[in-house]
Design an enzyme around this catalytic site. Sequence first.
Site, mmCIF file in Angstrom:
data_model
loop_
_atom_site.group_PDB
_atom_site.id
_atom_site.type_symbol
_atom_site.label_atom_id
_atom_site.label_comp_id
_atom_site.label_asym_id
_atom_site.label_seq_id
_atom_site.Cartn_x
_atom_site.Cartn_y
_atom_site.Cartn_z
ATOM 1 N N ASP A 54 41.755 49.618 53.409
ATOM 2 C CA ASP A 54 40.422 49.303 53.889
ATOM 3 C C ASP A 54 39.469 50.441 53.486
ATOM 4 O OD1 ASP A 54 38.422 47.960 55.439
ATOM 5 O OD2 ASP A 54 38.769 49.433 57.021
ATOM 6 N N ASP B 24 35.737 51.142 55.112
ATOM 7 C CA ASP B 24 34.959 51.732 56.199
ATOM 8 C C ASP B 24 35.846 52.055 57.392
ATOM 9 O OD1 ASP B 24 32.657 51.263 54.618
ATOM 10 O OD2 ASP B 24 32.633 49.180 55.313
ATOM 11 N N ASP C 170 41.678 50.403 59.858
ATOM 12 C CA ASP C 170 41.353 50.914 61.197
ATOM 13 C C ASP C 170 41.089 49.799 62.194
ATOM 14 O OD1 ASP C 170 38.911 50.174 59.922
ATOM 15 O OD2 ASP C 170 37.792 51.427 61.342
#
Length: 352
Positions: A8, A10, A128
């Site tokens: 991922d 961000d 996240d």
Amino acid sequence: MRKILFIDRDGTLIQEPADFQIDALEKFQMVEHAIGALLQLKNAGYRFVMVSNQDGLGTASFPEADFWPSQNLLLQILSSQGIVFDDILIDRSFEHEHALTRKPGLGMLVGYLKDPEVWWAQSAVIGDRETDLQLAQNLGCRGFRLREGYGWPDIVAELLAAPRTATVSRRTNETDIQVSVNLDAQAPLHIATGIGFFDHMLEQLGKHGGFSLQLSCKGDTHIDEHHTVEDCAIALGQALKQALGDKFGIARYGFSLPMDEAAATVRLDISNRGLYRFDGSFPREAVGTLPTELVPHFFQSLSEAAGLTVHMEVTGDNTHHMIEACFKAFARTLRQAIARTDTALPSTKGAL
């Protein structure tokens, strides 16, 4: 085979500011330890693919100009350290659209799912959010979620210690075989081929090789033992090759075992070039129901299927001891060769 990390962006590579203006260049900040972790994982043979949801990118609510400055800066920083992505996959749909390409959907990753060279047991998704873990589940690989108290160093530690496992099923008109190996565990150990002495020898491979081995075979032993021994060797070789994967970090080579009056010497290279040389002869034609002529044939079939270069010599008077010495010496040599001693590839070619 390739082990891939689907990463991922961000909150995983760059920080998400508290006001969520994640693409404002002046707020750009790398996630702590991300660069060092990626370097370690690159050196361990991992490949990288960026997979990111960017809601409405290219629309009035999220102009392209708000995204690319930080994206380009991120790629420049990473490439300056030798970190590059094989692929950058960005979904532009909005969350409420539930697009198939939006994580945790698999639309952007269909090509990887169809690629037989992806080593899913060693690949992983890193992000996240819960959707990253859901994506990992959908892909059938491991998932890691950064959170407070659990960061990149923890992920690296788990990835580099991941067990090397494989399961192979092989069915022909002559045999039906299931074999599972775990090169980083010593149990369970269970063998059932219908040939008692052969079972005993395969147990030596797992026990003295230091790896978990489960192998069952239903074969046409009412005809003879040949098909069972040969096909077990092929299936086991295939499982070992799969479990070794890209071979990063292994010792690669292994070198000798006395068995009372008998002695066996094995020289082994995990070379990806199947070759077997045998020097010796057995006084008896069979031990139990195992013809001795099938012993070198077993190791030849195993070496070819696993991609091993093996030179084996045996001397002695007791055929049982001589065969057992061969299996134990091979197992001990293999144990040395598959041991994780580094994170680099033991080859100047860049591939094994």
